[in-house]
Design a protein around this motif. Structure first.
Motif, PDB file in Angstrom:
ATOM      1  N   ILE A  47       0.848  -1.190   0.000  1.00  0.00           N
ATOM      2  CA  ILE A  47       0.000   0.000   0.000  1.00  0.00           C
ATOM      3  C   ILE A  47       0.884   1.242   0.000  1.00  0.00           C
ATOM      4  N   LYS A  48       0.720   2.076  -1.001  1.00  0.00           N
ATOM      5  CA  LYS A  48       1.478   3.326  -1.050  1.00  0.00           C
ATOM      6  C   LYS A  48       0.675   4.387  -1.783  1.00  0.00           C
ATOM      7  N   PRO A  49       0.867   5.661  -1.437  1.00  0.00           N
ATOM      8  CA  PRO A  49       0.135   6.728  -2.128  1.00  0.00           C
ATOM      9  C   PRO A  49       0.697   6.963  -3.524  1.00  0.00           C
ATOM     10  N   LEU A  50      -0.194   7.184  -4.472  1.00  0.00           N
ATOM     11  CA  LEU A  50       0.199   7.587  -5.815  1.00  0.00           C
ATOM     12  C   LEU A  50      -0.010   9.079  -6.021  1.00  0.00           C
ATOM     13  N   LEU A  51      -0.962   9.640  -5.282  1.00  0.00           N
ATOM     14  CA  LEU A  51      -1.164  11.087  -5.236  1.00  0.00           C
ATOM     15  C   LEU A  51      -1.153  11.506  -3.767  1.00  0.00           C
ATOM     16  N   PRO A  52      -0.691  12.705  -3.474  1.00  0.00           N
ATOM     17  CA  PRO A  52      -0.553  13.127  -2.074  1.00  0.00           C
ATOM     18  C   PRO A  52      -1.843  12.951  -1.276  1.00  0.00           C
ATOM     19  N   GLY A  53      -1.674  12.482  -0.042  1.00  0.00           N
ATOM     20  CA  GLY A  53      -2.801  12.300   0.850  1.00  0.00           C
ATOM     21  C   GLY A  53      -3.630  11.071   0.575  1.00  0.00           C
ATOM     22  N   PHE A  54      -3.114  10.126  -0.218  1.00  0.00           N
ATOM     23  CA  PHE A  54      -3.831   8.892  -0.563  1.00  0.00           C
ATOM     24  C   PHE A  54      -5.118   9.181  -1.323  1.00  0.00           C
ATOM     25  N   VAL A  55      -5.177  10.315  -2.018  1.00  0.00           N
ATOM     26  CA  VAL A  55      -6.307  10.556  -2.910  1.00  0.00           C
ATOM     27  C   VAL A  55      -6.358   9.462  -3.964  1.00  0.00           C
ATOM     28  N   ARG A  56      -5.193   9.016  -4.373  1.00  0.00           N
ATOM     29  CA  ARG A  56      -5.070   7.851  -5.249  1.00  0.00           C
ATOM     30  C   ARG A  56      -3.909   7.022  -4.731  1.00  0.00           C
ATOM     31  N   PHE A  57      -4.094   5.710  -4.693  1.00  0.00           N
ATOM     32  CA  PHE A  57      -3.057   4.872  -4.114  1.00  0.00           C
ATOM     33  C   PHE A  57      -3.003   3.526  -4.822  1.00  0.00           C
ATOM     34  N   ALA A  58      -1.911   2.823  -4.603  1.00  0.00           N
ATOM     35  CA  ALA A  58      -1.725   1.500  -5.191  1.00  0.00           C
ATOM     36  C   ALA A  58      -1.796   0.441  -4.113  1.00  0.00           C
ATOM     37  N   VAL A  59      -2.369  -0.702  -4.455  1.00  0.00           N
ATOM     38  CA  VAL A  59      -2.317  -1.890  -3.613  1.00  0.00           C
ATOM     39  C   VAL A  59      -1.644  -2.972  -4.447  1.00  0.00           C
ATOM     40  N   LYS A  60      -0.370  -3.223  -4.184  1.00  0.00           N
ATOM     41  CA  LYS A  60       0.390  -4.160  -4.994  1.00  0.00           C
ATOM     42  C   LYS A  60       1.331  -4.968  -4.105  1.00  0.00           C
ATOM     43  N   PRO A  61       0.809  -5.997  -3.427  1.00  0.00           N
ATOM     44  CA  PRO A  61       1.669  -6.813  -2.570  1.00  0.00           C
ATOM     45  C   PRO A  61       2.696  -7.590  -3.394  1.00  0.00           C
ATOM     46  N   HIS A  62       3.811  -7.903  -2.758  1.00  0.00           N
ATOM     47  CA  HIS A  62       4.842  -8.730  -3.380  1.00  0.00           C
ATOM     48  C   HIS A  62       5.106  -9.929  -2.470  1.00  0.00           C
ATOM     49  N   LEU A  63       4.549 -11.056  -2.867  1.00  0.00           N
ATOM     50  CA  LEU A  63       4.751 -12.297  -2.132  1.00  0.00           C
ATOM     51  C   LEU A  63       5.770 -13.124  -2.898  1.00  0.00           C
ATOM     52  N   THR A  64       6.854 -13.446  -2.241  1.00  0.00           N
ATOM     53  CA  THR A  64       7.934 -14.160  -2.913  1.00  0.00           C
ATOM     54  C   THR A  64       8.517 -15.185  -1.972  1.00  0.00           C
ATOM     55  N   GLY A  65       9.192 -16.187  -2.521  1.00  0.00           N
ATOM     56  CA  GLY A  65       9.791 -17.223  -1.692  1.00  0.00           C
ATOM     57  C   GLY A  65       8.741 -17.971  -0.912  1.00  0.00           C
TER      58      GLY A  65
END
Length: 393
Positions: A305-323
């Motif tokens: 989870i990280k913001p793509l626009l300031p204040g989380f007006v737009r954000f990404a949900v892109k987990p990375h499961l590895t191993g």
């Protein structure tokens, strides 16, 4: 994490015994505040510490740039354009200073405790930390330009993009500029974001293949190594490094994270949580907030989870499961308290899922519920997919 982010009166600092530096170091605060953003969302306190450290660089060139990056982290998480505008002139002064001395660097004084960086204050003025600092400058100019563009300041955005373009073009006069870079210079080069796919592959192969050599003596610098591994798409190596550095400290008996650490300490300790030997930093601090950056990295790059626009007006949900990592769950605090309970954006994800199992959001101002599929959540709407990243607002 609560034990790692210590407070001294009203600012971030470390619990240090018999040492004279019991105050908020401006560069150290970068990783401390990053962890606080992702773990606590104590945005007013972070703002206060940004103001407190805005006139300090501790005499260390890189710490001025880390302060700018801290300001950008704060802006990206909060959307606080007023504070960004208030401190923009201060940030520009620091960025301009980096440009003015880029080709003839001043004494760096410090870049990390690792011997490959000159062992702290002992001898940091040689090619590896100097190259790392120049890469850090390019990356910071570029990030600040992006923030200025979002804040409606195109002239400032253009100025710092030109700084980054000029120095990147000069670097590429040697088509094999990346050869001979050590771990830390390669780290800051990868994080600067200008490398081509071929250059990225060369950096990864050259500087990040050896599991032992990619461990930093300073967990502070290890945070930047993790960022570089994520930028290069090497999430498996990044998680191994998390285990070597922070997992190693837990196996040592740590209840808070140390100022410095070597995995080999686990092979020679005399007892559980035995005090480590003294070293170039003097007495080793066993409760040092500069080592907390892994918290933000795990939240943004594993939970995803990280913001793509300031204040989380737009954000990404892109987990990375590895191993062997097959599922992840957690939350990130946001300022959007009308859209999420207590401002917390949470999700659960398992390997093989094309969508999060659930996103915790607010249906109404006076009610909450779990949305079992993201497209059912009225407070969140899917925007686009890029390389497996679901963008939301």
């Amino acid at each position: 994490i609560k034990d790692v982010l210590n407070l001294l009166k009203d600012y971030f600092g470390a619990i240090l015994m018999e040492r004279s530096d019991r105050h908020s170091w401006t560069g150290d605060a970068y990783t401390s505040q990053a962890a606080a953003l992702a773990a606590f969302g104590n945005f007013p306190f972070i703002r206060k510490n940004l103001l407190y450290t805005s006139t300090q660089d501790n005499g260390i060139a890189s710490y001025s740039l880390y302060w700018v990056l801290s300001l950008l982290d704060y802006y990206n998480y909060t959307g606080d354009a007023e504070t960004l505008a208030l401190l923009a002139e201060n940030a520009c002064g620091k960025l301009d200073a980096a440009y003015n001395h880029y080709d003839a660097l001043p004494r760096l004084w410090f870049y990390g405790w690792d011997e490959r960086l000159g062992a702290g204050f002992e001898a940091p003025d040689f090619r590896e930390p100097q190259t790392a600092y120049r890469m850090l400058a390019i990356g910071t100019w570029r990030q600040f330009a992006a923030a200025m563009r979002r804040a409606g300041k195109p002239a400032l955005a253009g100025k710092y993009d030109r700084y980054a373009d000029e120095k990147t073009e000069a670097l590429r006069r040697d088509p094999r500029w990346y050869e001979g870079l050590g771990l830390f210079a390669a780290t800051d080069a990868a994080n600067a974001g200008f490398a081509t796919p071929a250059e990225r592959e060369a950096l990864l192969t050259q500087s990040f293949s050896d599991r032992l050599q990619r461990v930093s003596y300073s967990p502070f610098n290890q945070y930047f190594v993790l960022q570089a591994l994520a930028a290069l798409g090497a999430y498996d190596r990044a998680l191994h490094t998390v285990d070597d550095c922070w997992g190693g400290q837990l196996r040592y008996g740590a209840t808070t994270f140390f100022e410095v650490f070597r995995p080999s300490w686990n092979d020679c300790k005399k007892a559980a949580n035995d005090a480590p030997v003294n070293n170039q930093c003097g007495y080793t601090s066993l409760t040092h907030p500069w080592s907390a950056g892994v918290t933000k990295w795990l939240s943004e790059e594993v939970l995803g989870i990280k913001p793509l626009l300031p204040g989380f007006v737009r954000f990404a949900v892109k987990p990375h499961l590895t191993g062997s990592l097959t599922r992840v769950a957690g939350g990130v605090p946001t300022p959007r308290r009308s859209a999420t309970p207590r401002g917390l954006l949470s999700c659960r994800w398992g390997r093989g899922m094309s969508a999060p199992a659930s996103i915790w959001t607010r249906q109404k101002r006076n009610g909450r519920r779990w949305y079992e599929h993201k497209d059912q959540a009225p407070a969140l709407s899917r925007q686009s997919d890029h390389g497996g990243s679901a963008h939301w607002r």
